[in-house]
Design an enzyme around this catalytic site. Structure first.
Site, PDB file in Angstrom:
ATOM      1  N   HIS A  56       0.848  -1.197   0.000  1.00  0.00           N
ATOM      2  CA  HIS A  56       0.000   0.000   0.000  1.00  0.00           C
ATOM      3  C   HIS A  56       0.882   1.245   0.000  1.00  0.00           C
ATOM      4  CE1 HIS A  56       0.699  -0.588   4.319  1.00  0.00           C
ATOM      5  NE2 HIS A  56       0.130   0.561   4.619  1.00  0.00           N
ATOM      6  N   HIS A  58       1.386   3.901   2.028  1.00  0.00           N
ATOM      7  CA  HIS A  58       1.928   4.619   3.184  1.00  0.00           C
ATOM      8  C   HIS A  58       3.449   4.705   3.133  1.00  0.00           C
ATOM      9  CE1 HIS A  58      -1.908   4.005   5.839  1.00  0.00           C
ATOM     10  NE2 HIS A  58      -1.988   5.064   5.058  1.00  0.00           N
ATOM     11  N   ASP A  60       5.813   4.354   5.243  1.00  0.00           N
ATOM     12  CA  ASP A  60       6.620   3.289   5.855  1.00  0.00           C
ATOM     13  C   ASP A  60       6.489   1.969   5.083  1.00  0.00           C
ATOM     14  OD1 ASP A  60       3.910   3.203   6.885  1.00  0.00           O
ATOM     15  OD2 ASP A  60       4.588   1.751   8.372  1.00  0.00           O
ATOM     16  N   HIS A  61       5.918   2.038   3.862  1.00  0.00           N
ATOM     17  CA  HIS A  61       5.811   0.855   3.001  1.00  0.00           C
ATOM     18  C   HIS A  61       6.336   1.106   1.590  1.00  0.00           C
ATOM     19  CE1 HIS A  61       3.514  -1.473   5.956  1.00  0.00           C
ATOM     20  NE2 HIS A  61       3.241  -0.257   6.392  1.00  0.00           N
ATOM     21  N   HIS A 113      -7.510  -0.637   5.323  1.00  0.00           N
ATOM     22  CA  HIS A 113      -6.495   0.229   5.963  1.00  0.00           C
ATOM     23  C   HIS A 113      -6.207   1.400   5.019  1.00  0.00           C
ATOM     24  CE1 HIS A 113      -2.836   1.233   8.199  1.00  0.00           C
ATOM     25  NE2 HIS A 113      -2.147   1.135   7.088  1.00  0.00           N
ATOM     26  N   ASP A 132      -0.333  -4.102   6.263  1.00  0.00           N
ATOM     27  CA  ASP A 132      -1.003  -3.576   7.451  1.00  0.00           C
ATOM     28  C   ASP A 132      -2.475  -3.984   7.489  1.00  0.00           C
ATOM     29  OD1 ASP A 132       1.369  -2.346   8.075  1.00  0.00           O
ATOM     30  OD2 ASP A 132       0.658  -0.291   7.774  1.00  0.00           O
ATOM     31  N   HIS A 170       4.264  -5.005  10.995  1.00  0.00           N
ATOM     32  CA  HIS A 170       4.617  -4.301  12.237  1.00  0.00           C
ATOM     33  C   HIS A 170       4.648  -5.254  13.426  1.00  0.00           C
ATOM     34  CE1 HIS A 170       4.298  -0.091  10.793  1.00  0.00           C
ATOM     35  NE2 HIS A 170       3.381  -0.580   9.965  1.00  0.00           N
TER      36      HIS A 170
HETATM   37 FE    FE Z   1       2.628   0.498   8.221  1.00  0.00          FE
HETATM   38 ZN    ZN Z   2       0.024   1.514   6.659  1.00  0.00          ZN
END
Ligand code: FE
Ligand code: ZN
Length: 253
Positions: A56, A58, A60-61, A113, A132, A170
């Site tokens: 996805h 985001h 942090d991805h 998400h 996530d 995570h």
């Molecule tokens: Fe994440």
């Molecule tokens: Zn995320």
């Protein structure tokens, strides 16, 4: 020949994943949480990266896509939403497949998400990368989607074979366990929570998990059974899920 998975912690609580198709030696990374960490792990392993697979958009991805691609020349595949922040070479949607050498990943629609979130499933090795969407004893927050969409996504993942190894993005498991114990007193959950708290005391990861373990103990997958505990008795499954999700969002544990 199997797929080898290399898992490493990065950022504050993310897991990065590098995988290698042993038949061909081709490697891929699942998401790019931290470009420097991905590149350092690749170098230490001596693997050559052919593919970046995003779950996805985001940061942090997908935030490391440009830097990892510049350093390795790897092609990037993922949901169209990744283009909001990062380069993407091929858009993927649920039902398509991605090849890494002789390994085939099925793309599973996993929105909720984020709207376009996808998961990757390698049926030959019974391995899933779920980003996530599904966590050990938890699930992702609904930043973009509706409960019905997320419930459908979680139900697709729960339908994978019991023995499937589930790699989440995570390490949230101890906090998830504290919440789970507030809505469920099943003995299997209590036993698992003890193991999780002990593992985290020792600094050990609690990821990966399995579909069987999540179906038995994850309060989001068990939402229909917990409906009365969260004020959703006799409601449809996705409404029971929504009530468990709302309880977690308000949980101060
Ligand atoms: Fe994440
Ligand atoms: Zn995320």
């Amino acid at each position: 020949m199997p797929l080898t998975v290399h898992q490493f912690p990065c950022l504050s609580d993310n897991y990065g994943y590098l995988v290698r198709d042993e038949a061909t030696g081709l490697a891929a990374c699942i998401d790019t949480p931290d470009a420097a960490a991905v590149l350092a792990q690749l170098k230490a392993l001596g693997w050559r990266l052919a593919l970046i697979m995003n779950t996805h958009w985001h940061p942090d991805h997908a935030g490391g896509n440009a830097e990892v691609q510049a350093a390795t020349g790897a092609k990037i595949v993922g949901p169209a939403e990744v283009r909001r922040i990062a380069p993407l070479d091929r858009e993927l949607s649920g039902g398509e497949t991605v090849e890494l050498g002789e390994t085939t990943f099925e793309v599973i629609e996993a929105g909720g998400h984020t709207l376009g979130h996808i998961a990757y499933y390698d049926d030959a090795d019974r391995i899933a990368f779920v980003g996530d969407t599904l966590f050990a004893l938890g699930c992702g927050r609904l930043f973009e989607g509706e409960p019905a969409q997320m419930w459908a996504s979680l139900s697709r993942l729960a339908a994978l074979p019991d023995e499937t190894t589930v790699y989440c993005a995570h390490e949230y498991t101890a906090a998830n366990a504290r919440f789970a114990l507030s809505v469920d007193d099943d003995p299997a959950l209590k036993a698992r929570a003890e193991q999780i708290f002990a593992a985290r005391e020792r600094g050990e990861p609690t990821v990966p998990t399995t579909i069987a373990l999540e179906k038995a103990t994850n309060p989001f997958l068990r939402a229909p059974l917990l409906a009365a505990r969260v004020g959703a008795a006799d409601k449809p499954a996705h409404e029971a899920f929504a009530a468990v999700r709302a309880a977690k969002d308000n949980f101060k544990g």
